[in-house]
Motif scaffolding. Structure first.
Motif, PDB file in Angstrom:
ATOM      1  N   SER A   2       0.807  -1.217   0.000  1.00 30.25           N
ATOM      2  CA  SER A   2       0.000   0.000   0.000  1.00 30.25           C
ATOM      3  C   SER A   2       0.841   1.268   0.000  1.00 30.25           C
ATOM      4  N   GLY A   3       2.130   1.143   0.237  1.00 27.58           N
ATOM      5  CA  GLY A   3       2.987   2.315   0.274  1.00 27.58           C
ATOM      6  C   GLY A   3       4.407   1.918   0.622  1.00 27.58           C
ATOM      7  N   PHE A   4       5.145   2.879   1.208  1.00 31.34           N
ATOM      8  CA  PHE A   4       6.542   2.613   1.557  1.00 31.34           C
ATOM      9  C   PHE A   4       6.923   3.505   2.731  1.00 31.34           C
ATOM     10  N   VAL A   5       8.106   3.228   3.273  1.00 29.89           N
ATOM     11  CA  VAL A   5       8.643   3.970   4.398  1.00 29.89           C
ATOM     12  C   VAL A   5       9.992   4.531   3.984  1.00 29.89           C
ATOM     13  N   SER A   6      10.246   5.773   4.321  1.00 32.76           N
ATOM     14  CA  SER A   6      11.530   6.403   4.028  1.00 32.76           C
ATOM     15  C   SER A   6      12.168   6.868   5.320  1.00 32.76           C
ATOM     16  N   CYS A   7      13.496   6.804   5.381  1.00 34.18           N
ATOM     17  CA  CYS A   7      14.219   7.294   6.548  1.00 34.18           C
ATOM     18  C   CYS A   7      15.356   8.184   6.079  1.00 34.18           C
ATOM     19  N   SER A   8      15.705   9.162   6.914  1.00 35.43           N
ATOM     20  CA  SER A   8      16.611  10.203   6.462  1.00 35.43           C
ATOM     21  C   SER A   8      17.548  10.621   7.571  1.00 35.43           C
ATOM     22  N   ALA A   9      18.553  11.419   7.157  1.00 38.45           N
ATOM     23  CA  ALA A   9      19.493  11.981   8.123  1.00 38.45           C
ATOM     24  C   ALA A   9      18.887  13.126   8.916  1.00 38.45           C
ATOM     25  N   ASP A  10      17.636  13.514   8.604  1.00 33.65           N
ATOM     26  CA  ASP A  10      16.966  14.558   9.396  1.00 33.65           C
ATOM     27  C   ASP A  10      16.249  13.997  10.616  1.00 33.65           C
ATOM     28  N   HIS A  11      16.534  12.726  10.975  1.00 33.46           N
ATOM     29  CA  HIS A  11      16.028  12.041  12.174  1.00 33.46           C
ATOM     30  C   HIS A  11      14.578  11.573  12.021  1.00 33.46           C
ATOM     31  N   ASP A  12      14.032  11.633  10.821  1.00 35.31           N
ATOM     32  CA  ASP A  12      12.627  11.265  10.640  1.00 35.31           C
ATOM     33  C   ASP A  12      12.495   9.945   9.882  1.00 35.31           C
ATOM     34  N   VAL A  13      11.515   9.150  10.289  1.00 37.42           N
ATOM     35  CA  VAL A  13      11.053   7.977   9.544  1.00 37.42           C
ATOM     36  C   VAL A  13       9.624   8.278   9.120  1.00 37.42           C
ATOM     37  N   LYS A  14       9.390   8.375   7.809  1.00 38.68           N
ATOM     38  CA  LYS A  14       8.087   8.792   7.310  1.00 38.68           C
ATOM     39  C   LYS A  14       7.401   7.652   6.569  1.00 38.68           C
ATOM     40  N   PHE A  15       6.087   7.591   6.753  1.00 38.15           N
ATOM     41  CA  PHE A  15       5.261   6.573   6.115  1.00 38.15           C
ATOM     42  C   PHE A  15       4.484   7.238   4.976  1.00 38.15           C
ATOM     43  N   TRP A  16       4.431   6.545   3.836  1.00 38.68           N
ATOM     44  CA  TRP A  16       3.804   7.082   2.633  1.00 38.68           C
ATOM     45  C   TRP A  16       2.822   6.066   2.057  1.00 38.68           C
ATOM     46  N   GLU A  17       1.737   6.564   1.506  1.00 39.48           N
ATOM     47  CA  GLU A  17       0.767   5.719   0.805  1.00 39.48           C
ATOM     48  C   GLU A  17       0.708   6.131  -0.658  1.00 39.48           C
ATOM     49  N   TRP A  18       0.540   5.127  -1.517  1.00 42.31           N
ATOM     50  CA  TRP A  18       0.424   5.415  -2.945  1.00 42.31           C
ATOM     51  C   TRP A  18      -0.902   6.137  -3.227  1.00 42.31           C
ATOM     52  N   GLU A  19      -0.847   7.078  -4.135  1.00 43.17           N
ATOM     53  CA  GLU A  19      -2.063   7.725  -4.590  1.00 43.17           C
ATOM     54  C   GLU A  19      -1.900   8.158  -6.046  1.00 43.17           C
ATOM     55  N   VAL A  20      -3.008   8.222  -6.740  1.00 46.49           N
ATOM     56  CA  VAL A  20      -3.015   8.644  -8.140  1.00 46.49           C
ATOM     57  C   VAL A  20      -3.590  10.049  -8.198  1.00 46.49           C
ATOM     58  N   THR A  21      -2.835  10.961  -8.765  1.00 47.26           N
ATOM     59  CA  THR A  21      -3.264  12.354  -8.882  1.00 47.26           C
ATOM     60  C   THR A  21      -3.530  12.688 -10.346  1.00 47.26           C
ATOM     61  N   THR A  22      -4.335  13.705 -10.547  1.00 48.38           N
ATOM     62  CA  THR A  22      -4.679  14.164 -11.892  1.00 48.38           C
ATOM     63  C   THR A  22      -4.181  15.585 -12.067  1.00 48.38           C
ATOM     64  N   ASP A  23      -3.387  15.804 -13.087  1.00 46.09           N
ATOM     65  CA  ASP A  23      -2.862  17.130 -13.358  1.00 46.09           C
ATOM     66  C   ASP A  23      -3.934  17.999 -13.996  1.00 46.09           C
ATOM     67  N   ALA A  24      -3.900  19.270 -13.693  1.00 51.12           N
ATOM     68  CA  ALA A  24      -4.824  20.223 -14.315  1.00 51.12           C
ATOM     69  C   ALA A  24      -4.455  20.396 -15.786  1.00 51.12           C
ATOM     70  N   PRO A  25      -5.451  20.584 -16.652  1.00 47.83           N
ATOM     71  CA  PRO A  25      -5.135  20.789 -18.077  1.00 47.83           C
ATOM     72  C   PRO A  25      -4.272  22.025 -18.266  1.00 47.83           C
ATOM     73  N   ALA A  26      -3.383  21.947 -19.247  1.00 39.19           N
ATOM     74  CA  ALA A  26      -2.494  23.068 -19.537  1.00 39.19           C
ATOM     75  C   ALA A  26      -3.291  24.235 -20.075  1.00 39.19           C
ATOM     76  N   ALA A  27      -2.741  25.432 -19.899  1.00 37.65           N
ATOM     77  CA  ALA A  27      -3.423  26.639 -20.373  1.00 37.65           C
ATOM     78  C   ALA A  27      -3.570  26.592 -21.891  1.00 37.65           C
ATOM     79  N   GLY A  28      -4.784  26.856 -22.354  1.00 37.24           N
ATOM     80  CA  GLY A  28      -5.033  26.835 -23.794  1.00 37.24           C
ATOM     81  C   GLY A  28      -5.390  25.481 -24.336  1.00 37.24           C
ATOM     82  N   ALA A  29      -5.315  24.435 -23.507  1.00 31.89           N
ATOM     83  CA  ALA A  29      -5.630  23.091 -23.987  1.00 31.89           C
ATOM     84  C   ALA A  29      -7.139  22.887 -23.953  1.00 31.89           C
ATOM     85  N   ALA A  30      -7.576  21.882 -24.714  1.00 33.62           N
ATOM     86  CA  ALA A  30      -9.010  21.578 -24.758  1.00 33.62           C
ATOM     87  C   ALA A  30      -9.464  21.063 -23.401  1.00 33.62           C
TER      88      ALA A  30
END
Length: 904
Positions: free
Chosen positions: A486-514
């Motif tokens: 369902s997602g992944f975990v990332s760890c960093s030198a900033d002392h944080d362990v963060k949990f992430w979930e997959w999601e699908v996003t939709t980009d806004a249409p470009a200016a002038g596009a149909a």
């Protein structure tokens, strides 16, 4: 009960375009041949594709081949000579991909290789200060030249007077008479080390470069007639000097000279510095040099007429000979300065195809890149490059897709996807400086954690970064997928362990596009964060999804419950930070690898340390369990990949191959494949085979290899002590004693003993049969002979010794065995078997044991017989060769006449 394991072996190596300072064009000019660590790569630079990878065989003791340090292309055939860092020289056939000859003469790395004009002889120089002449046709060493007191850096032939010129770090340029095998002239190349030299195709000049800011020129005097009367040895002695100093030409680059080469036409001299510059000079003809000299003298007279004649005359350098005012600056004119984007390791001239192009130069850069440049009077222009099949820097992370069909490698600036079976590069995606990576479910996307702290989501099909998430404020050291995908975990030198979930996003249409739905892309959404007290270096989740383990900069491992993130265990014992860890498939064991060179195996039920093992001689960079087993792989900065049994706490295999630090690895889901990579930019696939092995046998092999290595080192040091002689030491035998040579000598001695025992058995059987009154009956056959006669068996054993090792193998034989072998030589010549091999063995035996043979009356009969047979058989071979050559010439003439008549 003794347990058997299945062996892992190196199946393929890819990702290396060029390594070290070795690059040549083949004789046809179609391909570029580069050193690819221990292998030799043949590239089609026009198409940017790998034509063939010449894989060096492993040694008889199972050692990985040494790295290629020098290459030389044969001028008249599709052969390439490769010198290695252990002193080995191999001759490769580019057409068939076979290694045809292997020579072991040098004790240290080969630093110079040069063919003569017809390709029949090869000269090699080494860090052991020796020069060896090799007979390419006879596949043997001729002699060893000794006089230099430091590493030999370059060699060049002067064919018209049978001279070899050598340069060395001792600052001297020496000229060697190949007929008398001695150094007859020593010139001071410059103040400091001599790094490269070359002779122009017309053999008029010698260019020498080193640590100074000039290129020194020498006129090549002397020819075949410049020799004195024959000396007492029957060989002519040289009386005139060949090297005559002409002055120097200034360079622009501040670094030392790395390589000097004249173009095949002789019109261009290229001077490679130890940096990013390649300076090109145009070589003037004698007529042009005279004109330039006259103009220079005219300018000098005009300047002197202004009142500075005395001062300018004193500043003018002296000419190389009285009455001749042509100087080095008259012979060479600055042409262009080619500046590459990275340091140049080597260069070679290609074929000129376009009009107005003075030279085509191929460069090997230190960032794993080959470039082709065209040089004109006006500019240097980059034409093409081979860059896709390799990273520009070391590989920091590896990831395998769920079906093990694609391997992802992350390095500074780019992520590449490879086919692990064929080694082909499938995709290249520009990213940040990747430190960790994983495939998203479905294998169509991947996630890369960068040194800048961002997480980049890659669209593999589109070969682009679909989303960049500002996840952390410091380097992301690890990303690990959740067991439920369902997602992944990332760890960093900033002392944080963060949990992430997959999601699908939709980009806004470009200016002038149909109007319509925007593009959909995969991204990740931050869910929760676990704050730690120190930098987090690695994170792992147990396959059952119950526990989360993180390693901190304070050398401890903290274990938390995944659902509540409550603290469960603290695993301490490492003295330095834990750089990597992994959890077994049954979630019972955790293995950790640390910068303190140890691995520790922990139980996750109570957090007890089952065993601490000193695993590598340097920091351990990554550890990984084989799925569904308790076997584990570890890699370290010592360049080794090791295979362990975590239940028995035993080392199973040591996999050698990498030439630098190994930073990452990935194990397939089925456990039948392991991929490793590191600072040498190579990706190596280790495949599980069906060959079983036992731990005790591997322990014995390791001990034997260490013992043999000590023997070789002691023998080399003793030989070096015996060979250390003052300058002008002269010549010596070309080969050296190795374990393979000793093995060949032992096999010959055993064959002679078996033959003697067999002859004694026949005599005893005949005597017993005669006493019993039943003569004529033959004794039973000896199975050790393999159905051959005694003479055939001994000949087969002698023929199995490598041609380059035969001299040293015969030198090891005691005189009694050598005398016994002489009688077999007569028998072989009588039957006409292997005349060339027998003739060479006879010459070597007589030369090596000349004094003992003269003092041994029993040797007279075989020697007289050998003299008669050798003359007959060699004359017969000579007649056959002459007849064949005459027939070939007749066929060529007939073919030409037929072509002329057809055209008429």
């Amino acid at each position: 009960m003794v347990k058997a394991y299945l062996r892992y072996e190196l199946s393929s190596t890819f990702g290396v375009v060029t390594s070290n300072s070795a690059l040549v064009h083949d004789n046809s000019g179609k391909f570029v041949v580069t050193a690819a660590l221990e292998n030799v790569a043949v590239w089609n630079i026009r198409q940017g594709t790998l034509v063939r990878m010449l894989v060096a065989p492993t040694s008889a003791e199972g050692r990985a081949p040494a790295e290629v340090t020098q290459l030389a292309a044969a001028p008249a055939s599709l052969h390439v000579a490769a010198g290695h860092s252990d002193g080995t020289i191999r001759i490769w056939n580019l057409e068939t991909g076979d290694c045809e000859v292997t020579w072991t003469g040098h004790r240290r790395a080969v630093t110079a290789l040069r063919y003569n004009r017809n390709g029949g002889m090869l000269a090699s120089g080494s860090q052991d200060t020796d020069i060896i002449m090799w007979d390419v046709v006879g596949e043997t060493g001729l002699f060893r030249l000794r006089a230099h007191t430091a590493e030999v850096t370059d060699l060049a032939f002067v064919e018209r007077c049978n001279v070899l010129v050598s340069g060395s770090k001792d600052g001297y340029v020496r000229a060697w008479d190949l007929g008398t095998q001695h150094c007859f002239q020593t010139a001071l190349g410059q103040q400091g080390e001599v790094w490269s030299l070359d002779v122009d195709p017309a053999e008029r000049q010698l260019a020498v470069g080193g640590v100074s800011a000039q290129v020194h020129l020498f006129r090549l005097g002397g020819d075949v007639s410049d020799v004195g009367e024959a000396g007492p040895s029957g060989r002519e002695a040289r009386t005139k000097e060949v090297l005559q100093a002409e002055g120097s030409v200034a360079r622009h680059a501040p670094e030392r000279v790395a390589l000097l080469r004249y173009s095949p036409s002789g019109h261009v001299l290229a001077c490679q510095s130890a940096g990013k510059a390649l300076e090109l000079f145009r070589s003037r003809s004698e007529k042009e040099a005279r004109k330039h000299m006259q103009r220079r003298k005219k300018r000098k007279r005009d300047k002197a007429s202004g009142g500075d004649a005395q001062q300018n005359g004193a500043a003018e350098p002296k000419a190389h000979a009285a009455g001749d005012d042509v100087m080095a600056s008259d012979l060479l004119a600055p042409l262009q300065v080619l500046r590459a984007k990275a340091k140049i390791k080597a260069f070679a001239y290609g074929k000129q195809t376009a009009k107005g192009v003075l030279a085509t130069v191929t460069l090997a850069l230190n960032n794993n890149l080959i470039e082709s440049w065209s040089v004109t009077e006006e500019e240097c222009k980059r034409v093409r490059a081979v860059d896709a099949p390799g990273h520009r820097s070391g590989v920091r992370a590896l990831a395998l897709s769920s079906d093990d069909a694609v391997v992802l490698s992350a390095a500074a600036g780019a992520v590449k996807l490879w086919n692990p079976t064929s080694g082909a590069c499938l995709r290249t995606i520009e990213t940040g400086q990747g430190l960790c990576a994983l495939f998203a479910p479905g294998n169509r996307h991947a996630v890369v954690g960068t040194k800048e702290g961002s997480i980049q989501v890659l669209d593999i099909g589109a070969s682009q970064v679909s989303d960049t998430i500002a996840a952390h404020t410091a380097a992301v050291w690890s990303v690990v997928a959740l067991p439920d995908s369902s997602g992944f975990v990332s760890c960093s030198a900033d002392h944080d362990v963060k949990f992430w979930e997959w999601e699908v996003t939709t980009d806004a249409p470009a200016a002038g596009a149909a109007a319509g739905p925007g593009a959909r892309r995969l991204s990740a959404r931050h869910v929760r964060t676990l704050k730690m007290a120190d930098d987090v270096l690695c994170a792992r989740i147990s396959p059952d999804g119950r526990l989360l383990a993180v390693s901190l900069l304070d050398s401890t491992i903290q274990v938390f419950f995944m659902d509540t993130l409550k603290f469960f265990l603290s695993l301490y014992g490492h003295k330095l930070p834990v750089l990597s860890m992994d959890i077994s498939s049954d979630s019972t064991l955790l293995i950790s690898g640390s910068a303190d060179k140890n691995i520790k195996i922990w139980g996750l039920d109570f957090g007890d340390c089952h065993r601490s093992i000193f695993a590598h001689s340097d920091s351990i960079m990554q550890v990984a369990f084989v799925p569904d087993t308790h076997y584990a792989f570890t890699v370290g900065k010592d360049g080794l990949v090791k295979y362990w049994d975590a239940d028995r706490w035993e080392l199973l295999l040591t996999l050698e191959g990498h030439k630098a630090e190994v930073w990452c690895l990935a194990v397939s889901r089925a456990g039948d494949m392991c991929v490793s990579a590191g600072a040498d930019r190579s990706l190596r696939v280790w495949q599980r085979t069906e060959e079983p092995f036992f731990v005790e046998e591997e322990k014995e092999k390791r001990l034997e290899s260490l013992f043999e290595a000590d023997l070789e080192e002691n023998a080399a040091s003793k030989q070096a002590g015996l060979d250390d002689a003052p300058a002008e030491a002269g010549t010596a035998l070309a080969g050296r004693q190795t374990l393979e040579v000793l093995s060949g000598a032992e096999s010959i001695a055993d064959a002679l003993e078996l033959a003697a025992a067999e002859a004694e058995r026949h005599r005893a059987f005949a005597a017993d049969a005669a006493a019993a009154g039943a003569p004529g009956k033959a004794p039973p056959a000896n199975p050790l002979l393999g159905g051959r006669t005694v003479e055939e068996h001994v000949l087969a054993v002698v023929g199995r010794v490598r041609a380059g090792d035969l001299e040293q193998a015969l030198l090891v034989l005691p005189f009694s065995d050598a005398l016994r072998l002489l009688s077999y030589l007569c028998a072989w010549l009588t039957r006409g078997s292997r005349v060339e091999l027998v003739s060479r063995a006879a010459a070597l035996l007589v030369r090596l044991h000349h004094a003992q043979l003269l003092a041994t009356p029993s040797a007279r009969v075989p020697l007289v017989r050998l003299q008669q047979l050798l003359r007959e058989r060699t004359q017969g071979l000579k007649d056959t060769l002459g007849f064949n050559m005459a027939a070939m010439a007749h066929l060529q003439r007939a073919l030409k006449d037929r072509q002329h008549s057809a055209m008429a």
